[in-house]
Design an enzyme around this catalytic site. Structure first.
Site, PDB file in Angstrom:
ATOM      1  N   LYS A 137       0.821  -1.215   0.000  1.00 43.89           N
ATOM      2  CA  LYS A 137       0.000   0.000   0.000  1.00 43.89           C
ATOM      3  C   LYS A 137       0.857   1.268   0.000  1.00 43.89           C
ATOM      4  O   LYS A 137       0.414   2.317  -0.455  1.00 43.89           O
ATOM      5  CB  LYS A 137      -0.979  -0.019   1.167  1.00 43.89           C
ATOM      6  CG  LYS A 137      -2.012  -1.116   1.005  1.00 43.89           C
ATOM      7  CD  LYS A 137      -3.205  -0.989   1.909  1.00 43.89           C
ATOM      8  CE  LYS A 137      -4.289  -1.993   1.559  1.00 43.89           C
ATOM      9  NZ  LYS A 137      -3.904  -3.405   1.772  1.00 43.89           N
TER      10      LYS A 137
HETATM   11  C1  PLP Z   1      -4.470  -4.479   1.116  1.00 41.05           C
HETATM   12  C2  PLP Z   1      -3.688  -5.740   1.010  1.00 41.05           C
HETATM   13  C3  PLP Z   1      -4.038  -6.765   0.097  1.00 41.05           C
HETATM   14  C4  PLP Z   1      -5.274  -6.696  -0.767  1.00 41.05           C
HETATM   15  O1  PLP Z   1      -5.174  -5.720  -1.768  1.00 41.05           O
HETATM   16  P1  PLP Z   1      -6.468  -5.206  -2.540  1.00 41.05           P
HETATM   17  O2  PLP Z   1      -6.023  -4.066  -3.347  1.00 41.05           O
HETATM   18  O3  PLP Z   1      -7.443  -4.799  -1.452  1.00 41.05           O
HETATM   19  O4  PLP Z   1      -6.997  -6.338  -3.342  1.00 41.05           O
HETATM   20  C5  PLP Z   1      -3.220  -7.886   0.016  1.00 41.05           C
HETATM   21  N1  PLP Z   1      -2.126  -8.020   0.799  1.00 41.05           N
HETATM   22  C6  PLP Z   1      -1.767  -7.065   1.682  1.00 41.05           C
HETATM   23  C7  PLP Z   1      -0.560  -7.282   2.535  1.00 41.05           C
HETATM   24  C8  PLP Z   1      -2.517  -5.890   1.820  1.00 41.05           C
HETATM   25  O5  PLP Z   1      -2.145  -4.958   2.708  1.00 41.05           O
END
Ligand code: PLP
Length: 476
Positions: free
Chosen positions: A122
């Site tokens: 993120k």
């Molecule tokens: C947010 C997140 C996901 C999922 O991603 P999306 O964009 O919501 O599909 C997967 N793995 C981790 C570690 C995350 O923080």
């Protein structure tokens, strides 16, 4: 380049006009009016670019020059994607690559997306968003107060992106004493004046309900300029498109080659960026949607039935950042599947928004033409995959990436590189890693002892009035 709503009844807006907002007024999500196209000549020119040049080549085609002038966009990108921010690389990797790859074996790679300050992918988008927010707010002489609820990942990524940014305050609600010690320390050790951690005496849903109640108070929301940085933000999606290109170039030497990506998925934001990269001309064969026990997306891609589950029917798993009841960005793909017909999307979501489901199994063949396939994982498979990856390759992966790898192996074909997106570093999920490997996972040295740093937070009962009063006092 203008942005339209997936439900077809909102005015067309520029990138910076949709940057700070959430849903479009008609309840839809914003999408570009058309996808820029990168042809063979473009791809060849992009092949050897560094991350910043690549990000500029892509984003400048999605953001109009009379909206954010090219020189300004260049400067924002140049201060975001630097080794100082994305420095938590594995041994042998170069931080300057921003998203280096790890080769596991022939045609099987990890794309490291978790080298940013909160050790999860993120940060890739959120850090850019922080700089874009500051730029647009300063330019317009405005401020925003971001209000959010988190059980870990999103909240910390938002705080690390927005800390110290002019015109931005962050009010982040989290369930008191329910996050891991590491996650709590990551967020609560931030001492910045514009970051407010609020530990709520309740569970995550209580936090989310408080945020919703404040956002539904239109007068309060307008007066205190309440904003959000949730997963439907277009700026986040667009930033994520870049690393699909980077990953593609890293494992191919000619544009005639195709690759597969496997994406640990929850809200469909990450894999949606892969879909968009493909629509813009990146030679992707398969997009593998990997879910955990919360398999609403896997069910859709297998059966054509989209059936959100509701928070009461959401499992708490050892890949917690994928514990979702509905996939907020999924509507973006359906919009493309239905040839950008907003009225049809509205019809489908009229039912979904009432807690219902829809069945478009007659379109499953068409879904495949977009490259999508799927699978799901569970705790046992996750542990097995972490152990096998460590034993076979000497590489320690986290629980989310393990779900991605598990499903990737079900679809891997000889001769086509399969790139698994590494969405978090194992250090983030110590307990699960200890269960899998019997050892505490390695932690970046600069985060050693983070649990012992002084913490800044406010404890609050589950009360909408209390959070409103708190915001009023801090903004005054
Ligand atoms: C947010 C997140 C996901 C999922 O991603 P999306 O964009 O919501 O599909 C997967 N793995 C981790 C570690 C995350 O923080």
């Amino acid at each position: 380049m203008k942005y339209l709503s997936t439900r077809g009844h909102s005015p067309a807006l520029s990138f910076s006009q949709i940057l700070l907002g959430g849903l479009a007024p008609d309840g839809g999500l914003y999408m570009p009016d058309k996808y820029p196209q990168f042809d063979d000549v473009d791809l060849t020119a992009m092949r050897d670019m560094n991350y910043r040049d690549l990000a500029f080549a892509i984003l400048s085609r999605l953001i109009a020059d009379d909206d954010i002038p090219a020189n300004d966009l260049r400067a924002i990108i140049d201060k975001t994607y630097i080794a100082e921010v994305y420095g938590f690389t594995r041994k042998g990797q170069q931080a300057e690559d921003i998203t280096p790859t790890v080769k596991l074996e022939d045609d099987l790679y990890l794309l490291s997306l978790s080298n940013g300050p909160t050790l999860a992918f993120k940060d890739m988008a959120m850090q850019l968003l922080g700089n874009l927010f500051e730029y647009v707010l300063t330019k317009n002489g405005e401020t925003t107060n971001i209000l959010g609820a988190t059980s870990g990942d999103t909240g910390s990524a938002a705080e690390y992106a927005m800390r110290g940014k002019k015109g931005v305050r962050v009010f982040m609600l989290s369930p008191h004493k329910k996050m891991s010690r590491f996650q709590t320390a990551q967020m609560f050790s931030l001492q910045d004046d514009n970051i407010f951690n609020i530990a709520v005496n309740g569970v995550f849903d209580d936090c989310q309900d408080m945020v919703k109640a404040v956002s539904n108070d239109a007068a309060f929301k307008a007066k205190y300029k309440i904003g959000a940085v949730n997963s439907i933000n277009w700026g986040r999606i667009v930033a994520q498109v870049v690393y699909y290109f980077k990953g593609y170039f890293a494992v191919t030497d000619s544009n005639d080659q195709k690759v597969d990506f496997s994406v640990p998925s929850g809200n469909f934001g990450n894999v949606c960026a892969g879909h968009i990269a493909r629509m813009m001309g990146l030679p992707i064969d398969k997009l593998v949607v990997a879910t955990n026990e919360n398999d609403v997306l896997d069910e859709f891609f297998r059966t054509g039935v989209y059936r959100p589950r509701g928070s009461a029917n959401t499992y708490h798993t050892s890949s917690p950042s994928m514990d979702i009841s509905k996939a907020s960005n999924f509507e973006r793909f359906i919009y493309d599947l239905l040839d950008q017909n907003g009225d049809k999307v509205r019809e489908l979501w009229a039912g979904v928004d009432q807690g219902g489901a829809f069945d478009i199994q007659q379109l499953l063949k068409k879904v495949r033409t977009f490259g999508f396939v799927s699978g799901s994982s569970n705790h046992e498979a996750r542990m097995k995959t972490i152990r096998a990856t460590n034993a076979k390759y000497g590489v320690v992966i986290d629980t989310h990436t393990a779900d991605g790898l598990k499903v990737a192996l079900e679809y891997k074909v000889k001769g086509t590189p399969m790139i698994v997106l590494e969405t978090a570093l194992p250090a983030k999920f110590e307990d699960a890693l200890v269960e899998a490997l019997g050892d505490v996972p390695p932690r970046p040295a600069s985060l050693d002892g983070i649990e012992d740093l002084p913490q800044k937070f406010t404890v609050m009962d589950v009360s909408v009035d209390a959070i409103k009063t708190f915001i009023q006092e801090k903004v005054a």
